[in-house]
Design an enzyme around this catalytic site. Sequence first.
Site, PDB file in Angstrom:
ATOM      1  N   LYS A 103       0.795  -1.228   0.000  1.00  0.00           N
ATOM      2  CA  LYS A 103       0.000   0.000   0.000  1.00  0.00           C
ATOM      3  C   LYS A 103       0.835   1.289   0.000  1.00  0.00           C
ATOM      4  O   LYS A 103       0.386   2.329   0.471  1.00  0.00           O
ATOM      5  CB  LYS A 103      -0.988   0.032   1.194  1.00  0.00           C
ATOM      6  CG  LYS A 103      -1.806  -1.201   1.411  1.00  0.00           C
ATOM      7  CD  LYS A 103      -2.286  -1.900   0.184  1.00  0.00           C
ATOM      8  CE  LYS A 103      -3.385  -1.220  -0.566  1.00  0.00           C
ATOM      9  NZ  LYS A 103      -3.783  -2.047  -1.757  1.00  0.00           N
ATOM     10  N   GLY A 105       2.277   2.584  -2.872  1.00  0.00           N
ATOM     11  CA  GLY A 105       2.376   3.204  -4.194  1.00  0.00           C
ATOM     12  C   GLY A 105       3.016   2.266  -5.211  1.00  0.00           C
ATOM     13  O   GLY A 105       3.551   2.733  -6.233  1.00  0.00           O
ATOM     14  N   THR A 106       2.927   0.974  -4.958  1.00  0.00           N
ATOM     15  CA  THR A 106       3.511  -0.036  -5.856  1.00  0.00           C
ATOM     16  C   THR A 106       2.941   0.091  -7.262  1.00  0.00           C
ATOM     17  O   THR A 106       3.689   0.187  -8.242  1.00  0.00           O
ATOM     18  CB  THR A 106       3.159  -1.461  -5.340  1.00  0.00           C
ATOM     19  OG1 THR A 106       3.038  -1.438  -3.935  1.00  0.00           O
ATOM     20  CG2 THR A 106       4.182  -2.471  -5.791  1.00  0.00           C
ATOM     21  N   TRP A 108       1.331   2.438  -8.672  1.00  0.00           N
ATOM     22  CA  TRP A 108       1.675   3.738  -9.257  1.00  0.00           C
ATOM     23  C   TRP A 108       3.066   3.669  -9.883  1.00  0.00           C
ATOM     24  O   TRP A 108       3.273   4.052 -11.030  1.00  0.00           O
ATOM     25  CB  TRP A 108       1.617   4.783  -8.139  1.00  0.00           C
ATOM     26  CG  TRP A 108       1.585   6.208  -8.573  1.00  0.00           C
ATOM     27  CD1 TRP A 108       1.491   6.677  -9.856  1.00  0.00           C
ATOM     28  CD2 TRP A 108       1.636   7.340  -7.707  1.00  0.00           C
ATOM     29  NE1 TRP A 108       1.483   8.043  -9.842  1.00  0.00           N
ATOM     30  CE2 TRP A 108       1.570   8.482  -8.543  1.00  0.00           C
ATOM     31  CE3 TRP A 108       1.724   7.515  -6.334  1.00  0.00           C
ATOM     32  CZ2 TRP A 108       1.597   9.776  -8.033  1.00  0.00           C
ATOM     33  CZ3 TRP A 108       1.743   8.800  -5.816  1.00  0.00           C
ATOM     34  CH2 TRP A 108       1.682   9.925  -6.655  1.00  0.00           C
ATOM     35  N   LYS A 165       7.348  -6.966  -9.576  1.00  0.00           N
ATOM     36  CA  LYS A 165       6.824  -6.364  -8.334  1.00  0.00           C
ATOM     37  C   LYS A 165       7.150  -7.293  -7.167  1.00  0.00           C
ATOM     38  O   LYS A 165       7.044  -8.518  -7.292  1.00  0.00           O
ATOM     39  CB  LYS A 165       5.307  -6.204  -8.457  1.00  0.00           C
ATOM     40  CG  LYS A 165       4.590  -6.028  -7.130  1.00  0.00           C
ATOM     41  CD  LYS A 165       3.073  -5.966  -7.287  1.00  0.00           C
ATOM     42  CE  LYS A 165       2.377  -6.048  -5.938  1.00  0.00           C
ATOM     43  NZ  LYS A 165       0.928  -5.864  -5.996  1.00  0.00           N
ATOM     44  N   THR A 166       7.534  -6.719  -6.040  1.00  0.00           N
ATOM     45  CA  THR A 166       7.700  -7.554  -4.847  1.00  0.00           C
ATOM     46  C   THR A 166       7.404  -6.759  -3.577  1.00  0.00           C
ATOM     47  O   THR A 166       7.655  -5.556  -3.523  1.00  0.00           O
ATOM     48  CB  THR A 166       9.114  -8.158  -4.749  1.00  0.00           C
ATOM     49  OG1 THR A 166       9.165  -9.030  -3.632  1.00  0.00           O
ATOM     50  CG2 THR A 166      10.208  -7.105  -4.598  1.00  0.00           C
ATOM     51  N   HIS A 167       6.858  -7.466  -2.589  1.00  0.00           N
ATOM     52  CA  HIS A 167       6.711  -6.876  -1.251  1.00  0.00           C
ATOM     53  C   HIS A 167       7.717  -7.520  -0.291  1.00  0.00           C
ATOM     54  O   HIS A 167       7.626  -7.332   0.925  1.00  0.00           O
ATOM     55  CB  HIS A 167       5.303  -7.112  -0.701  1.00  0.00           C
ATOM     56  CG  HIS A 167       4.229  -6.316  -1.381  1.00  0.00           C
ATOM     57  ND1 HIS A 167       4.358  -4.982  -1.677  1.00  0.00           N
ATOM     58  CD2 HIS A 167       2.992  -6.664  -1.813  1.00  0.00           C
ATOM     59  CE1 HIS A 167       3.251  -4.556  -2.270  1.00  0.00           C
ATOM     60  NE2 HIS A 167       2.411  -5.550  -2.364  1.00  0.00           N
ATOM     61  N   SER A 198      -4.592   2.751   4.439  1.00  0.00           N
ATOM     62  CA  SER A 198      -4.814   2.102   3.140  1.00  0.00           C
ATOM     63  C   SER A 198      -4.839   0.582   3.310  1.00  0.00           C
ATOM     64  O   SER A 198      -5.673  -0.113   2.707  1.00  0.00           O
ATOM     65  CB  SER A 198      -3.698   2.521   2.176  1.00  0.00           C
ATOM     66  OG  SER A 198      -3.874   1.940   0.922  1.00  0.00           O
ATOM     67  N   MET A 294      -5.395   6.594 -13.646  1.00  0.00           N
ATOM     68  CA  MET A 294      -5.219   5.189 -13.240  1.00  0.00           C
ATOM     69  C   MET A 294      -6.483   4.597 -12.606  1.00  0.00           C
ATOM     70  O   MET A 294      -6.723   3.400 -12.674  1.00  0.00           O
ATOM     71  CB  MET A 294      -4.012   5.056 -12.293  1.00  0.00           C
ATOM     72  CG  MET A 294      -2.680   5.209 -13.033  1.00  0.00           C
ATOM     73  SD  MET A 294      -1.241   5.004 -11.973  1.00  0.00           S
ATOM     74  CE  MET A 294      -1.395   3.303 -11.428  1.00  0.00           C
ATOM     75  N   ARG A 319      -8.326   3.938  -3.937  1.00  0.00           N
ATOM     76  CA  ARG A 319      -9.278   4.411  -2.924  1.00  0.00           C
ATOM     77  C   ARG A 319      -9.339   5.941  -2.894  1.00  0.00           C
ATOM     78  O   ARG A 319     -10.321   6.540  -3.316  1.00  0.00           O
ATOM     79  CB  ARG A 319      -8.847   3.832  -1.566  1.00  0.00           C
ATOM     80  CG  ARG A 319      -9.896   3.839  -0.463  1.00  0.00           C
ATOM     81  CD  ARG A 319      -9.281   3.273   0.810  1.00  0.00           C
ATOM     82  NE  ARG A 319      -8.066   3.986   1.176  1.00  0.00           N
ATOM     83  CZ  ARG A 319      -8.018   5.043   1.970  1.00  0.00           C
ATOM     84  NH1 ARG A 319      -9.116   5.505   2.514  1.00  0.00           N
ATOM     85  NH2 ARG A 319      -6.859   5.655   2.242  1.00  0.00           N
ATOM     86  N   LYS A 320      -8.262   6.588  -2.390  1.00  0.00           N
ATOM     87  CA  LYS A 320      -8.264   8.055  -2.346  1.00  0.00           C
ATOM     88  C   LYS A 320      -7.006   8.646  -2.984  1.00  0.00           C
ATOM     89  O   LYS A 320      -7.039   9.728  -3.534  1.00  0.00           O
ATOM     90  CB  LYS A 320      -8.331   8.524  -0.891  1.00  0.00           C
ATOM     91  CG  LYS A 320      -9.701   8.435  -0.272  1.00  0.00           C
ATOM     92  CD  LYS A 320      -9.735   9.216   1.020  1.00  0.00           C
ATOM     93  CE  LYS A 320     -11.064   9.068   1.725  1.00  0.00           C
ATOM     94  NZ  LYS A 320     -11.020   9.598   3.094  1.00  0.00           N
TER      95      LYS A 320
HETATM   96  S1  PPS Z   1      -0.537  -3.004  -3.220  1.00  0.00           S
HETATM   97  O1  PPS Z   1      -1.781  -3.786  -3.024  1.00  0.00           O
HETATM   98  O2  PPS Z   1       0.357  -3.152  -2.070  1.00  0.00           O
HETATM   99  O3  PPS Z   1       0.137  -3.303  -4.476  1.00  0.00           O
HETATM  100  O4  PPS Z   1      -1.044  -1.489  -3.220  1.00  0.00           O
HETATM  101  P1  PPS Z   1      -0.196  -0.235  -3.712  1.00  0.00           P
HETATM  102  O5  PPS Z   1      -0.327  -0.101  -5.166  1.00  0.00           O
HETATM  103  O6  PPS Z   1       1.174  -0.275  -3.132  1.00  0.00           O
HETATM  104  O7  PPS Z   1      -0.919   0.962  -2.980  1.00  0.00           O
HETATM  105  C1  PPS Z   1      -2.248   1.328  -3.234  1.00  0.00           C
HETATM  106  C2  PPS Z   1      -2.372   2.782  -2.797  1.00  0.00           C
HETATM  107  O8  PPS Z   1      -1.737   3.616  -3.781  1.00  0.00           O
HETATM  108  C3  PPS Z   1      -2.700   4.558  -4.265  1.00  0.00           C
HETATM  109  N1  PPS Z   1      -2.403   4.907  -5.657  1.00  0.00           N
HETATM  110  C4  PPS Z   1      -2.172   6.150  -6.078  1.00  0.00           C
HETATM  111  N2  PPS Z   1      -2.097   7.318  -5.393  1.00  0.00           N
HETATM  112  C5  PPS Z   1      -1.868   8.446  -6.123  1.00  0.00           C
HETATM  113  N3  PPS Z   1      -1.721   8.448  -7.461  1.00  0.00           N
HETATM  114  C6  PPS Z   1      -1.786   7.315  -8.178  1.00  0.00           C
HETATM  115  N4  PPS Z   1      -1.655   7.349  -9.489  1.00  0.00           N
HETATM  116  C7  PPS Z   1      -2.009   6.082  -7.471  1.00  0.00           C
HETATM  117  N5  PPS Z   1      -2.128   4.783  -7.841  1.00  0.00           N
HETATM  118  C8  PPS Z   1      -2.368   4.084  -6.726  1.00  0.00           C
HETATM  119  C9  PPS Z   1      -4.018   3.816  -4.087  1.00  0.00           C
HETATM  120  O9  PPS Z   1      -5.104   4.697  -4.185  1.00  0.00           O
HETATM  121  C10 PPS Z   1      -3.811   3.236  -2.692  1.00  0.00           C
HETATM  122  O10 PPS Z   1      -3.808   4.223  -1.683  1.00  0.00           O
HETATM  123  P2  PPS Z   1      -5.120   4.684  -0.853  1.00  0.00           P
HETATM  124  O11 PPS Z   1      -4.614   5.593   0.227  1.00  0.00           O
HETATM  125  O12 PPS Z   1      -5.716   3.438  -0.297  1.00  0.00           O
HETATM  126  O13 PPS Z   1      -5.998   5.394  -1.818  1.00  0.00           O
END
Ligand code: PPS
Length: 357
Positions: A103, A105-106, A108, A165-167, A198, A294, A319-320
């Site tokens: 959660k 920004g992976t 992204w 991708k990796t966690h 998140s 996205m 989500r947000k």
């Molecule tokens: S995962 O399941 O671990 O792969 O999730 P991950 O992608 O790391 O994180 C998801 C959160 O990233 C937000 N997100 C973004 N934020 C801003 N801009 C862009 N383009 C974007 N893409 C993904 C996504 O909304 C999740 O955060 P929250 O706070 O829940 O909205």
Amino acid sequence: MQVFIILSISLTTAFLYARTIWKSMRLIDRDSFKVKLIIKLGIAHLLHVTGLSETLRVRALYHFRASNGYKTILSNTGMAAVYEEALKFKIRDDDVFIATYPKSGTTWMQQLVWLICNNADTNFDKDKPLTSRIPYLETVDVTDNVSLGIQTLERWQKNRQRLIKTHLPYGLLPEDIQSGNKCKIIYVARNAKDVCVSFYFFHVMNILLPHPGTWSEFLENYSSGNIMFGSWFPHVLKYWEKFQTDKERIYFTTYEAMKTDLKGEIVAVSNFLGKKLTNEQIDIIFNFCTFDSMSKDRSTNYSHVRNLGMDFKKSKFMRKGEVGDWKNYFTINENAAFDELYGEKMKDSGLDIPFEL
Ligand code: PPS
């Protein structure tokens, strides 16, 4: 009448036998069994609709110690074998890993790296979900413990670069990487409070993940590291430490930096990967990486797995996408306690991730 009596006795015996076995199982094994059943029968959506999903949710976590001694927490016993396999995964010189605590920004960063590596060609493979274009190394098919991510990557065409991708925490990355072999790692960290929020909503909407409990319970478990993937602190700090001495191989950035200056990050990542982009290409990538874009894009918004455990009515994957949403969930006391813990864990690290912009 005789048939009825025989049938009743058989059914009762079978039921009692199954109950004895069920009771003798460890909670984590029962949970793993439940998840397998839900996936095998494809009934995740039905469970949501009937409201039964909450009753069947996983309750236990699996404390895993890898063969190299590294300890972490998994939500399914089946993942242990895949984590071991990941240690032996053979890397290629041009592999690019996108590593994060969940959660952060992976997705992204995946979108950004994909477009950089494909010269901002937004049509290439556009109908394939990003999750297929950039496999998740430790993906496991828990129904038969098959390492789907690793197998896909091992079969990857020799002449096509692998983006992965990796966690995994640094200590569980493939031994090839840990022993210094060539490849690139892009690590994205996000402020620990927004990650918690998140992650909480991700648990709420995904019935295949452990039950999150209430927000306060979740925060308590997250703070103590008693959570799937383990504690946020050592995950982030180890990559941060490695980054200090290995800047050629590791690029460390934050979700907050991406929020503040996305174009700057596009340029920094492309420089790190040795890619030269035109201003026009940078603009294209920027437009395809906004939250708005996205969220609408079926290849990046996870809508392809909506009925496979994720209930978008409870919470969306996208989500947000904000910095500072934690203020809507942390109480004053929770925030004070978390700040104290954060201060202790992060002191002397030199890492400063803003909690608001
Ligand atoms: S995962 O399941 O671990 O792969 O999730 P991950 O992608 O790391 O994180 C998801 C959160 O990233 C937000 N997100 C973004 N934020 C801003 N801009 C862009 N383009 C974007 N893409 C993904 C996504 O909304 C999740 O955060 P929250 O706070 O829940 O909205």
